[in-house]
Write a protein that holds these residues in place. Structure first.
Motif, PDB file in Angstrom:
ATOM      1  N   ARG A 131      36.785  24.680  39.377  1.00  0.00           N
ATOM      2  CA  ARG A 131      35.957  25.225  38.307  1.00  0.00           C
ATOM      3  C   ARG A 131      35.634  26.699  38.557  1.00  0.00           C
ATOM      4  N   ARG A 132      35.444  27.051  39.817  1.00  0.00           N
ATOM      5  CA  ARG A 132      35.189  28.464  40.135  1.00  0.00           C
ATOM      6  C   ARG A 132      36.359  29.326  39.695  1.00  0.00           C
ATOM      7  N   GLU A 133      37.577  28.856  39.985  1.00  0.00           N
ATOM      8  CA  GLU A 133      38.757  29.657  39.645  1.00  0.00           C
ATOM      9  C   GLU A 133      38.918  29.763  38.135  1.00  0.00           C
ATOM     10  N   ARG A 134      38.699  28.664  37.402  1.00  0.00           N
ATOM     11  CA  ARG A 134      38.790  28.724  35.941  1.00  0.00           C
ATOM     12  C   ARG A 134      37.737  29.666  35.366  1.00  0.00           C
ATOM     13  N   PHE A 135      36.540  29.615  35.941  1.00  0.00           N
ATOM     14  CA  PHE A 135      35.458  30.488  35.480  1.00  0.00           C
ATOM     15  C   PHE A 135      35.815  31.957  35.710  1.00  0.00           C
TER      16      PHE A 135
END
Length: 293
Positions: A131-135
């Protein structure tokens, strides 16, 4: 000194009644285990043991008279905490708060360290690596952080909370915001210095410079006239000697626009204009404390 755990329920304790841990827990709104720690830690005074039949055996239960409980509360002394052989976290649960009192007690220090680690784990669970990378990818592509958080399946609160606890992610997040600089005001007028300039953040800029400037504003020490000082600095940047001349030269602008340009609240602008009208030309605005407007 720690507040006595019975202080909040002193009015509900009847000196002629007796109380078990379960009774005290119900009165205080805590678990019986927590009330049991009060007793083992010495907060409740001298109690009596009673044997309760249970199945083929008995169960030991502690009972305290209301008078003893009120006397323990009135004494208001910190009990002696049995540090050995108890672990620091256990002693903390019993009420130990000796750190800073000239002892080598580490109960509070260990409790704080474990609490920070627990918060980091919870933040990481709420905001896992994928989720961090998508964000971050969404922010780099120009998506405002609230929408980027939704696309990543999380919330902006979770992302911001993780940024506080993880320096590496915070650095990546700040760099990613370079693509969010607002080039033009909502009315279509270009900014002379868009990201980090006067009023850009107030007009919706999510860029890196605006973000950092906004964060610094929270850490600035409060002063007696910080809003007026900030307004004077921005008036000087625009080529005016003081706020008075700036307001006079822009009398046709609304309070909201002037507030955005000067970096203060609309109420401050309205107050300064009222002061100028009452005092006449040549007077100085902000005769009253502007606080942190």
């Amino acid at each position: 000194m720690r507040v006595h755990p019975l202080a909040a329920i002193a009015d509900t304790i009847d000196p002629d009644e007796s109380y078990t841990y379960a009774d005290l827990a119900e009165l205080a709104g805590v678990s019986p285990a927590t009330a049991g720690k009060w007793g083992l830690g010495g907060w409740l005074g001298e109690g009596g043991r009673e044997e309760i039949p249970a199945g083929k055996g008995t169960v030991t239960r502690w009972r305290y008279s209301g008078r003893v409980l009120l006397d323990a509360l009135a004494a208001s002394r910190r009990p002696q905490i049995p540090h050995q052989p108890l672990a620091p976290t256990t002693s903390y649960g019993y009420g130990c708060r000796h750190e800073g009192e000239g002892t080598d007690c580490e109960c509070l220090r260990v409790h704080n360290r474990l609490s920070r680690e627990r918060r980091r784990r919870r933040a990481a669970d709420r905001f896992p690596p994928e989720r961090r990378e998508r964000f971050l990818q969404a922010v780099r592509s120009g998506t405002p952080p609230p929408e980027a958080a939704t696309l990543a399946g999380t919330t902006l609160r979770a992302a911001a909370g993780f940024a506080v606890l993880d320096e590496n992610f915070r650095a990546q997040y700040v760099r990613a915001r370079e693509s969010l600089c607002l080039k033009r005001a909502p009315g279509g007028e270009p900014f002379t210095s868009p990201c980090g300039g006067a009023g850009a953040y107030r007009l919706g800029c999510w860029g890196r410079a605006c973000y950092e400037r906004h964060q610094r504003g929270y850490r600035e020490p409060a002063g007696p006239a910080r809003g007026l000082v900030r307004a004077a600095e921005r008036a000087a940047e625009a080529g005016f000697p003081d706020v008075t001349s700036y307001l006079a030269a822009h009398a046709d602008l609304s309070g909201a626009v002037l507030a955005a340009r000067l970096g203060v609240s609309k109420q401050s602008v309205y107050r300064w204009r009222a002061d100028l009208e009452a005092s006449g030309p040549g007077s100085s605005p902000g005769g009253r404390d502007e606080g942190t407007s």
